[in-house]
Design a protein around this motif. Sequence first.
Motif, mmCIF file in Angstrom:
data_model
loop_
_atom_site.group_PDB
_atom_site.id
_atom_site.type_symbol
_atom_site.label_atom_id
_atom_site.label_comp_id
_atom_site.label_asym_id
_atom_site.label_seq_id
_atom_site.Cartn_x
_atom_site.Cartn_y
_atom_site.Cartn_z
ATOM 1 N N UNK A 15 0.844 -1.185 0.000
ATOM 2 C CA UNK A 15 0.000 0.000 0.000
ATOM 3 C C UNK A 15 0.886 1.244 0.000
ATOM 4 N N UNK A 16 0.499 2.232 -0.809
ATOM 5 C CA UNK A 16 1.220 3.498 -0.835
ATOM 6 C C UNK A 16 0.657 4.419 0.246
ATOM 7 N N UNK A 17 1.542 4.987 1.047
ATOM 8 C CA UNK A 17 1.177 6.007 2.025
ATOM 9 C C UNK A 17 1.608 7.351 1.468
ATOM 10 N N UNK A 51 5.139 -3.666 -7.912
ATOM 11 C CA UNK A 51 5.888 -3.219 -9.088
ATOM 12 C C UNK A 51 5.116 -2.165 -9.866
ATOM 13 N N UNK A 52 3.789 -2.309 -9.922
ATOM 14 C CA UNK A 52 2.983 -1.325 -10.627
ATOM 15 C C UNK A 52 2.968 0.006 -9.875
ATOM 16 N N UNK A 53 2.936 -0.057 -8.552
ATOM 17 C CA UNK A 53 3.017 1.178 -7.758
ATOM 18 C C UNK A 53 4.335 1.887 -8.040
ATOM 19 N N UNK A 54 5.429 1.144 -7.987
ATOM 20 C CA UNK A 54 6.744 1.752 -8.197
ATOM 21 C C UNK A 54 6.876 2.315 -9.605
ATOM 22 N N UNK A 55 6.311 1.611 -10.570
ATOM 23 C CA UNK A 55 6.378 2.096 -11.954
ATOM 24 C C UNK A 55 5.642 3.422 -12.089
#
Length: 207
Positions: free
Chosen positions: A86-88, A105-109
Amino acid sequence: MKPTLELPITIRFPEENEVPMNSSVLERLRESKSANIVEGYTLNQKQIDSENKDLGFEFYAEINVNNSNLWNLIIALTESLPEVSSLLFGHIDFEINYGNYEDKKEILEFISQYKVELTEDAFINFGLIYQDKENLIEIFIDESKYVKYWGVSEKLFREIMGDFKLEEIKNLEFIDEYPKVREPLRLHNPNTIDSNEFIQILKGKYL
């Protein structure tokens, strides 16, 4: 002697004429000249008798790294997270937002296109977290742009620190222990996104 840590362009120590004379702020500013604000990290084991005893992390660390290498360190630390996280994120004047759990990986991309804002905007904090009944792993970068890390594998953590040539320093200090000035990122880099606008982008994507 000036601290040797490379800070983001948005954070600086004030000049003496920017703080009240004969004040504790001025005294702390003068003490900052010899502060041990350098690259390195501190590590503390979770105390079983603390209020955190039921949380699933084993240790807590704080890390100073040169700002130009902060993004690389964040990416390396995400290797300790599971495949979903989860992104904070949040503006410093408001509550933190917890995004939905999604593919790491999709969040980081997605967020990598905003790495300048994330690593240099001193009005934004963010991180990634994974938590279940047994484990808590969190990477958090607050507005002062050093890393706070809650982890379960000390071996992996120390390996990553070694890769970045970061050493454990018992008396390490951090920029937010002293008076500092925060300036808007767009003042220095007009090609970046305003803090509040950026938060709205992240809200639209992850909430």
